[in-house]
Structure formats: structure tokens, C-alpha cells
Write an enzyme that holds these catalytic residues in place. Structure first.
Site, PDB file in Angstrom:
ATOM      1  N   HIS A 185       0.815  -1.214   0.000  1.00 61.88           N
ATOM      2  CA  HIS A 185       0.000   0.000   0.000  1.00 61.88           C
ATOM      3  C   HIS A 185       0.847   1.262   0.000  1.00 61.88           C
ATOM      4  O   HIS A 185       0.667   2.152   0.824  1.00 61.88           O
ATOM      5  CB  HIS A 185      -0.973  -0.003   1.193  1.00 61.88           C
ATOM      6  N   GLY A 256     -11.374   0.948  11.958  1.00 68.52           N
ATOM      7  CA  GLY A 256     -11.807   0.254  10.747  1.00 68.52           C
ATOM      8  C   GLY A 256     -12.523   1.189   9.786  1.00 68.52           C
ATOM      9  O   GLY A 256     -12.984   0.756   8.730  1.00 68.52           O
ATOM     10  N   PHE A 257     -12.617   2.466  10.171  1.00 69.90           N
ATOM     11  CA  PHE A 257     -13.240   3.470   9.283  1.00 69.90           C
ATOM     12  C   PHE A 257     -12.260   4.595   8.986  1.00 69.90           C
ATOM     13  O   PHE A 257     -11.435   4.947   9.828  1.00 69.90           O
ATOM     14  CB  PHE A 257     -14.495   4.062   9.933  1.00 69.90           C
ATOM     15  N   HIS A 259      -9.597   6.831   6.162  1.00 72.63           N
ATOM     16  CA  HIS A 259      -8.307   6.524   5.540  1.00 72.63           C
ATOM     17  C   HIS A 259      -7.543   7.810   5.268  1.00 72.63           C
ATOM     18  O   HIS A 259      -8.141   8.844   4.984  1.00 72.63           O
ATOM     19  CB  HIS A 259      -8.496   5.747   4.229  1.00 72.63           C
ATOM     20  N   ASP A 310      -9.625  -2.912   6.979  1.00 75.69           N
ATOM     21  CA  ASP A 310      -9.644  -3.670   8.234  1.00 75.69           C
ATOM     22  C   ASP A 310     -11.034  -4.090   8.706  1.00 75.69           C
ATOM     23  O   ASP A 310     -11.164  -5.099   9.401  1.00 75.69           O
ATOM     24  CB  ASP A 310      -8.984  -2.841   9.351  1.00 75.69           C
TER      25      ASP A 310
HETATM   26  C1  LIG Z   1      -4.839  -0.918   6.801  1.00 80.94           C
HETATM   27  C2  LIG Z   1      -4.848   0.403   7.463  1.00 80.94           C
HETATM   28  O1  LIG Z   1      -3.913   0.780   8.118  1.00 80.94           O
HETATM   29  S1  LIG Z   1      -6.233   1.338   7.178  1.00 80.94           S
HETATM   30  C3  LIG Z   1      -6.312   2.444   8.569  1.00 80.94           C
HETATM   31  C4  LIG Z   1      -6.683   1.692   9.817  1.00 80.94           C
HETATM   32  N1  LIG Z   1      -6.943   2.624  10.913  1.00 80.94           N
HETATM   33  C5  LIG Z   1      -8.173   2.788  11.427  1.00 80.94           C
HETATM   34  O2  LIG Z   1      -9.154   2.199  11.018  1.00 80.94           O
HETATM   35  C6  LIG Z   1      -8.247   3.723  12.597  1.00 80.94           C
HETATM   36  C7  LIG Z   1      -9.449   4.654  12.499  1.00 80.94           C
HETATM   37  N2  LIG Z   1      -9.237   5.643  11.470  1.00 80.94           N
HETATM   38  C8  LIG Z   1      -8.454   6.762  11.720  1.00 80.94           C
HETATM   39  O3  LIG Z   1      -7.985   6.973  12.840  1.00 80.94           O
HETATM   40  C9  LIG Z   1      -8.185   7.688  10.576  1.00 80.94           C
HETATM   41  O4  LIG Z   1      -9.235   7.654   9.632  1.00 80.94           O
HETATM   42  C10 LIG Z   1      -6.847   7.374   9.885  1.00 80.94           C
HETATM   43  C11 LIG Z   1      -5.709   7.309  10.899  1.00 80.94           C
HETATM   44  C12 LIG Z   1      -6.915   6.068   9.128  1.00 80.94           C
HETATM   45  C13 LIG Z   1      -6.570   8.489   8.884  1.00 80.94           C
HETATM   46  O5  LIG Z   1      -6.378   9.662   9.618  1.00 80.94           O
HETATM   47  P1  LIG Z   1      -6.448  11.097   8.932  1.00 80.94           P
HETATM   48  O6  LIG Z   1      -5.761  11.069   7.626  1.00 80.94           O
HETATM   49  O7  LIG Z   1      -5.990  12.080   9.927  1.00 80.94           O
HETATM   50  O8  LIG Z   1      -8.031  11.233   8.688  1.00 80.94           O
HETATM   51  P2  LIG Z   1      -8.842  12.382   7.969  1.00 80.94           P
HETATM   52  O9  LIG Z   1      -7.988  13.583   7.722  1.00 80.94           O
HETATM   53  O10 LIG Z   1      -9.539  11.795   6.809  1.00 80.94           O
HETATM   54  O11 LIG Z   1      -9.926  12.742   9.089  1.00 80.94           O
HETATM   55  C14 LIG Z   1     -10.950  13.680   8.792  1.00 80.94           C
HETATM   56  C15 LIG Z   1     -11.882  13.817   9.971  1.00 80.94           C
HETATM   57  O12 LIG Z   1     -12.598  12.605  10.152  1.00 80.94           O
HETATM   58  C16 LIG Z   1     -12.410  12.113  11.459  1.00 80.94           C
HETATM   59  N3  LIG Z   1     -12.237  10.683  11.406  1.00 80.94           N
HETATM   60  C17 LIG Z   1     -11.397  10.016  10.576  1.00 80.94           C
HETATM   61  N4  LIG Z   1     -11.495   8.710  10.812  1.00 80.94           N
HETATM   62  C18 LIG Z   1     -12.398   8.556  11.792  1.00 80.94           C
HETATM   63  C19 LIG Z   1     -12.904   7.438  12.455  1.00 80.94           C
HETATM   64  N5  LIG Z   1     -12.477   6.213  12.161  1.00 80.94           N
HETATM   65  N6  LIG Z   1     -13.839   7.631  13.414  1.00 80.94           N
HETATM   66  C20 LIG Z   1     -14.270   8.856  13.720  1.00 80.94           C
HETATM   67  N7  LIG Z   1     -13.800   9.968  13.109  1.00 80.94           N
HETATM   68  C21 LIG Z   1     -12.894   9.808  12.165  1.00 80.94           C
HETATM   69  C22 LIG Z   1     -11.116  12.758  11.936  1.00 80.94           C
HETATM   70  O13 LIG Z   1     -11.056  12.811  13.344  1.00 80.94           O
HETATM   71  C23 LIG Z   1     -11.195  14.104  11.296  1.00 80.94           C
HETATM   72  O14 LIG Z   1     -12.059  14.917  12.059  1.00 80.94           O
HETATM   73  P3  LIG Z   1     -11.690  16.433  12.407  1.00 80.94           P
HETATM   74  O15 LIG Z   1     -11.553  17.094  11.047  1.00 80.94           O
HETATM   75  O16 LIG Z   1     -12.848  16.889  13.207  1.00 80.94           O
HETATM   76  O17 LIG Z   1     -10.395  16.370  13.141  1.00 80.94           O
HETATM   77  O1  LIG Z   2      -2.124   3.399   3.358  1.00 82.96           O
HETATM   78  C1  LIG Z   2      -2.307   3.590   4.569  1.00 82.96           C
HETATM   79  O2  LIG Z   2      -2.094   4.686   5.140  1.00 82.96           O
HETATM   80  C2  LIG Z   2      -2.825   2.510   5.423  1.00 82.96           C
HETATM   81  C3  LIG Z   2      -3.308   1.330   4.671  1.00 82.96           C
HETATM   82  O3  LIG Z   2      -4.416   1.278   4.206  1.00 82.96           O
HETATM   83  C4  LIG Z   2      -2.388   0.218   4.487  1.00 82.96           C
HETATM   84  O4  LIG Z   2      -1.214   0.310   4.849  1.00 82.96           O
HETATM   85  O5  LIG Z   2      -2.824  -0.818   3.940  1.00 82.96           O
END
Ligand SMILES: CC(=O)SCCNC(=O)CCNC(=O)[C@H](O)C(C)(C)COP(=O)(O)OP(=O)(O)OC[C@H]1O[C@@H](n2cnc3c(N)ncnc32)[C@H](O)[C@@H]1OP(=O)(O)O
Ligand SMILES: O=C([O-])CC(=O)C(=O)O
Length: 373
Positions: A185, A256-257, A259, A310
Site C-alpha cells: 500500500h 476500521g473506518f 483513511h 480492516d
Molecule cells: C490498513 C490500514 O492501516 S487502514 C487504517 C486503519 N486505521 C483505522 O481504522 C483507525 C481509524 N481511522 C483513523 O484513525 C483515521 O481515519 C486514519 C488514521 C486512518 C486516517 O487519519 P487522517 O488522515 O488524519 O483522517 P482524515 O484527515 O480523513 O480525518 C478527517 C476527519 O474525520 C475524522 N475521522 C477520521 N477517521 C475517523 C474514524 N475512524 N472515526 C471517527 N472519526 C474519524 C477525523 O477525526 C477528522 O475529524 P476532524 O476534522 O474533526 O479532526
Molecule cells: O495506506 C495507509 O495509510 C494505510 C493502509 O491502508 C495500508 O497500509 O494498507
């Protein structure tokens, strides 16, 4: 589709180039060396994807057969590594087990020169399921398993070691697809960790252990376990909506929500969701699938947030009898291919990665005597 984003976390900035993967650039969103993820998940096996990422092209039949044979021959663990795994307590974090297991193997079988990088990657690829399952079965069931199965596929091999029997065709297929979805990714946090480490001309195992540490966090790979902890508490669709409403009201992140790159959907989600639905039907109790679907609709309606790779992995893995604590280590078994391919790429065109920082501290000042502080 991506939209321009900027700000903290280096978001929206290019930190280098890669020929391995595009995220959010093509119509459907994710490609490995030009191949669309949906087509790969449909038509090829994880070993073919590993070969593609590590060697540059998909293998032909003979190359694939040789590669499978080679990987099967590398599944055994040396006794000193087994001895280390046996010391790690049952309540250890399995990602710490992966990190230690990789590190110990690196001590026993070091990468002498960069010319060894392909051999060392194949060894880790073959040994990772053995490492996690050996520790899990020893610490939880008190048995010392034989880690060399004759399963052709790494996913089936993992399930075989875990459950002490060959998996069904359906489970072997879903594991294979799951490994494909998680393989690569672009410059995600764990891969970037690996590349930074590689840029100092460090060894492959150091790059991989660092990457495991980055993947462990709940904002990255740890989200599939956190998603499971959420959905297992949800009784039905109504309870799912009420729980999420409460959490959002209290500004909790829903694991899980969302990106960092995708803005509207994660192309891996629809694929694993489809398999989760099939597994639910086979399992005979579809509560986890139904509440997951309810979460997905609610989060989109309320926050325009979508499931990432996820979320539906949680129910899918659970239906295959995989303990929640092993979810993220499976991600390691897959993402190793992406990490290693990025290490090769970094080494082939290296300059040490060393960005600058915007200083926000005090103006220059002189050191006061200790009696004046
Ligand atoms: C395979 C992987 O690694 S996929 C990623 C797995 N991680 C998760 O599922 C953890 C939950 N998700 C998150 O914490 C985030 O969406 C991340 C870390 C994946 C991305 O973070 P960022 O790039 O900072 O997110 P982004 O800029 O799109 O966020 C926009 C807004 O949505 C909110 N938001 C984003 N994801 C979530 C969530 N899962 N639940 C609630 N609010 C959320 C942020 O808090 C932000 O709000 P704000 O503007 O009031 O501060
Ligand atoms: O690209 C990212 O930031 C996280 C992700 O979805 C992965 O590593 O599969």
C-alpha cells in the site's frame, strides 16, 4: 478518488517515488505494479502477488511451482528460535512476538550482504506463519507444533498450523485473498518506516522489525483487532447504530473506518466484505456480518466515513476461527512482501531520508547556573 489534502502528518506530500503501487490514483483505487487489486484478488494467488512485488513480474507456471516449492522448504524454525518463542508468555502482545521472532531469526541467519535480500525475504515469508503459530500453540495449548506442512499456499498453511488440520477450500481461498489485499500500500506508515531504515543502509530484518512496530498501532494495522472488539459487543443492527451514535457523540474514533488517502471508499473493502458474507452463510450465524453492514451504512450516513480494509476483515477472520489477537500478525505475514519490495527499491536508488523540521522552540539563550534554575 483522491482530493488534494495537506497539513500535519506529511499528508499530501510526496516523500519519494515507487514503481510498486498506486493508491487512490486509478479508477478503482489500488494497483500493484499496474495490476488492479480486484483482478489480482480474483485471478491469482498470494504467492503470485509476492513474486510480482518482489521480482517485478507475475510468474509463469514453472516459476510459480518452483517458488511454492522453495517457500515450503523454508517453513522450519531453528531450535534457538523455538526456545526464544517458548519463553514469551501467553499474555504477550502477538505483534511483539512477531517483532522478537523476526529479530531472533535475523540474529541466527543474518543478511551478510544486500545480494542476500531476496533469499532473506523468502525465508521470512515462509517462516512468519510458523513463528506466530508456534508461539501461539505452545503458549496457549501447551504443544510444540511441527511447522512444516505440505500446503501449497501460505494462507492455508497458517490455518493448518493454527487449527491442526487442513482448512476447507473456502477458508483457504479467503485467507489467500486476505493476504493479497494486505500485501502492499505505497507509503503507508509501516512501509515508510521500513524505507527510512533502509535508507541508512541497514539490514533487511531491522527494516522489517521497525515496520512491525509501526503496523502494531491501532491507527494502522491494529485496527482490525479493534474493529472486532467493537462488533462482538453489538447485539443487532439497532444496537450497532445506537453504539456508534454514542461513540461519535463522545468524539471516539471508530476503528476500521476512514483513511489517510482514500476519500470515498477503500477498494479492498468490497472484496473482503463479499467473502465475509459467504463465510457468515457457512458459519450459520450472520450477526457479526449484519452488525458490520449496519455500522457501514450508519457511518456513511452520519459522517461520510467508509470502511477501510480492516473492518470486514474482523468478521471474516472470526468466522474462520482465528483468535482476535492474531489478526494483526496475519497482516505482517502479508505486508512483509510490500515492505521488502520497498527496501529493495530504496536500496537500488538510495539517498538517506532526512527531512527538515519547522522549529517552534525558544529563541537562542544562555545556560543559567544550576543555582539560578
Ligand atoms: C490498513 C490500514 O492501516 S487502514 C487504517 C486503519 N486505521 C483505522 O481504522 C483507525 C481509524 N481511522 C483513523 O484513525 C483515521 O481515519 C486514519 C488514521 C486512518 C486516517 O487519519 P487522517 O488522515 O488524519 O483522517 P482524515 O484527515 O480523513 O480525518 C478527517 C476527519 O474525520 C475524522 N475521522 C477520521 N477517521 C475517523 C474514524 N475512524 N472515526 C471517527 N472519526 C474519524 C477525523 O477525526 C477528522 O475529524 P476532524 O476534522 O474533526 O479532526
Ligand atoms: O495506506 C495507509 O495509510 C494505510 C493502509 O491502508 C495500508 O497500509 O494498507
Amino acid at each position: 478518488m483522491t482530493k488534494a489534502i495537506g497539513g500535519a502528518g506529511l499528508r499530501g506530500q510526496s516523500a519519494g517515488s515507487t514503481a510498486l503501487c498506486t493508491v487512490g490514483q486509478s479508477g478503482t483505487g489500488l494497483t500493484y505494479r499496474g495490476y488492479d487489486i480486484a483482478e489480482l484478488a480474483d485471478k491469482v494467488s498470494f504467492e503470485e502477488v509476492a513474486y510480482l512485488l518482489l521480482k517485478g513480474e507475475l510468474p509463469n507456471s514453472e516459476q510459480l511451482a518452483n517458488y511454492r516449492t522453495k517457500l515450503k522448504g523454508l517453513r522450519g524454525l531453528p531450535q534457538p528460535l523455538k526456545t526464544v518463542l517458548e519463553q514469551i508468555p501467553a499474555d504477550a502482545h502477538p505483534m511483539d512476538v512477531m517483532r522478537t521472532g523476526a529479530s531472533m531469526l535475523g540474529n541466527l541467519e543474518p543478511e551478510a550482504t544486500f545480494a542476500d535480500q531476496y533469499e532473506k525475504t523468502d525465508r521470512l515469508l515462509a517462516a512468519f506463519p510458523s513463528i506466530i503459530c508456534y508461539w501461539y500453540r505452545y503458549s496457549h495449548d501447551g504443544v510444540r507444533i511441527h511447522t512444516e506442512t505440505d500446503d501449497d499456499q501460505i494462507g492455508a498453511h497458517f490455518l493448518h498450523l493454527l487449527h491442526d488440520k487442513k482448512p476447507s477450500e473456502l477458508h483457504a481461498k479467503v485467507m489467500d485473498v486476505s493476504l493479497i489485499l494486505y500485501a502492499e500500500h505505497e507509503f503507508n506508515a509501516s512501509t515508510f518506516t521500513a524505507r527510512v531504515c533502509a535508507s541508512t543502509l541497514s539490514d533487511l530484518v531491522s527494516c522489517v522489525t521497525g515496520a512491525i512496530g509501526s503496523l502494531r498501532g491501532p491507527l494502522h494495522g491494529g485496527a482490525n483487532e479493534a474493529a472486532m472488539e467493537l462488533i462482538e459487543e453489538l447485539r443487532d443492527e439497532q444496537h450497532a447504530r445506537a453504539t456508534l451514535a454514542y461513540k461519535l457523540e463522545h468524539k471516539e474514533k471508530i476503528m476500521g473506518f476512514g483513511h489517510a488517502i482514500y476519500r470515498e471508499s477503500d477498494p479492498r473493502n468490497g472484496i473482503i466484505k463479499g467473502w465475509s458474507e459467504k463465510l457468515a452463510a457457512e458459519f450459520g450465524d450472520d450477526r457479526l456480518y449484519r452488525v458490520s453492514v449496519a455500522c457501514e451504512s450508519f457511518m456513511w450516513e452520519q459522517k461520510k466515513l467508509f470502511c477501510n480494509a480492516d473492518f470486514f476483515h474482523a468478521s471474516a477472520y472470526h468466522y474462520m476461527g482465528i483468535p482476535t489477537k492474531l489478526f494483526t500478525p496475519i497482516f505482517v505475514c502479508s505486508r512483509l512482501t510490500g515492505w521488502a519490495a520497498h527496501v529493495f527499491e530504496q536500496r537500488a536508488n538510495n539517498r538517506i531520508i532526512r527531512p527538515s523540521a519547522d522549529y517552534t522552540g525558544p529563541e537562542p539563550r544562555s545556560v543559567p547556573d544550576i543555582s539560578e534554575r
